[in-house]
Scaffold this active site. Structure first.
Site, PDB file in Angstrom:
ATOM      1  N   LYS A 218     -25.993 -21.010  16.282  1.00 13.96           N
ATOM      2  CA  LYS A 218     -26.972 -22.100  16.212  1.00 13.96           C
ATOM      3  C   LYS A 218     -26.249 -23.438  16.237  1.00 13.96           C
ATOM      4  O   LYS A 218     -25.048 -23.553  15.978  1.00 13.96           O
ATOM      5  CB  LYS A 218     -27.821 -21.994  14.941  1.00 13.96           C
TER       6      LYS A 218
ATOM      7  N   ASP B 129     -28.038 -19.718   6.346  1.00 11.01           N
ATOM      8  CA  ASP B 129     -28.210 -19.631   7.798  1.00 11.01           C
ATOM      9  C   ASP B 129     -28.636 -18.247   8.280  1.00 11.01           C
ATOM     10  O   ASP B 129     -29.010 -18.090   9.446  1.00 11.01           O
ATOM     11  CB  ASP B 129     -26.905 -20.014   8.518  1.00 11.01           C
TER      12      ASP B 129
END
Length: 318
Positions: free
Chosen positions: A21, A148
């Site tokens: 990401k 995350d």
């Protein structure tokens, strides 16, 4: 209709792929009493993936190949190992698993590579062991592993609040083209936050409360216009990352100098993501950055990308 989960488990191997990401926006608040910083962030998954193949074993075992594999632990400190152990404990499974991790996301690069490994391991073990947990249940386990990890399960685009693990899906139209400037040596996330705490502008009186992602960010995502998105990219940790690694500042400046619409540090760095107007421009920017030799490696990726998913086995033609 075929049953891919059953087929993969029956074959004795499950292959799951999960994305890295970038943080389009990362706003940071002063450290709380629990030792964590409140965050307001926009995650977007990119087309750079971690691959995890789960096969039966007597215990939980990890092996790692690929980008910066030597920097990745294979013991119980590995986040994928912890993911498998957590799932086994939560579901009463007593079997082991061998997790073969092939890394493409940089280690300690601010792109959530370890989190992607953990998300892929959760899904792969769930399928291999046939525990049958819903995605929501896997998401709860993911949140126990790190901020995350839940996003690596869902992918696409999401707002993150709290520690970054309180996710709300966000609409993003179109496809964005990025040039990633990677560093061989990563940065420690705790060290970056500690450096941010020490910055003069990091005091509580300088940070608005509550932290929010602006409406201009959401409008830029919905528009699908990279020029609008370029105007809202921000990362509060950039100054701290640059202080610890001056090369980060060089990569940011060089990216814009060679034609990027904007450049931003991903997460706690040191990876720099440079936004290009289109694919052709991204290739040109990547070539120019390679010529400047400001990064150890330069890649071209797109976003948004899907979250952790089963990779179908190759079928032999009859």
């Amino acid at each position: 209709m075929s049953e891919p989960v059953g087929e993969s488990a029956a074959a004795g191997a499950v292959h799951v792929r999960a994305p890295g990401k970038i943080n389009l926006v990362l706003k940071v608040g002063p450290v709380s009493e629990d030792g964590y910083h409140p965050l307001a962030t926009v995650f977007q998954a990119v087309s750079l993936y971690e691959d995890v193949i789960a096969t039966p074993a007597e215990e939980i075992e990890i092996s790692v190949t690929g980008r910066q594999a030597r920097q990745v632990p294979t013991d119980e400190s590995n986040l994928a190992h912890r993911a498998a152990a957590l799932l086994a404990e939560a579901t009463g499974i007593s079997r082991g698993v061998h997790l073969q991790i092939t890394k493409n996301v940089p280690t300690a690069g601010g792109m959530g590579g370890g989190s992607a490994d953990a998300a892929a391991a959760l899904l792969a073990c769930d399928l291999l062991w046939e525990t049958g947990l819903a995605r929501e249940e896997l998401g709860h386990l993911a949140a126990e592993l790190g901020a995350d990890v839940p996003f690596a399960l869902t992918g696409q685009t999401a707002l993150g609040r709290g520690r970054g693990d309180e996710l709300t899906p966000a609409l993003a139209r179109g496809r964005f083209h990025w040039v990633l400037a990677l560093s061989e040596e990563g940065l420690s996330t705790p060290e970056v936050f500690a450096a941010w705490d020490a910055l003069p502008a990091a005091g509580p009186e300088d940070v608005p409360a509550p932290l929010e992602v602006g409406e201009d960010v959401m409008q830029a995502l919905v528009s699908g216009d990279p020029h609008r998105l370029a105007g809202v990219l921000v990362n509060d940790l950039a100054a701290a990352a640059e202080q610890l690694r001056p090369a980060v500042g060089t990569m940011l400046a060089d990216a814009v100098d060679v034609g990027a619409l904007a450049a931003v540090v991903s997460g706690s760095g040191p990876t720099v993501a440079a936004l290009a107007p289109d694919h052709a421009a991204a290739l040109e920017i990547a070539g120019a950055l390679r010529a400047k030799q400001c990064a150890d490696e330069v890649l071209v990726v797109t976003s948004p990308a899907p979250g952790a998913r089963l990779v179908e086995p190759v079928r032999e033609s009859s």
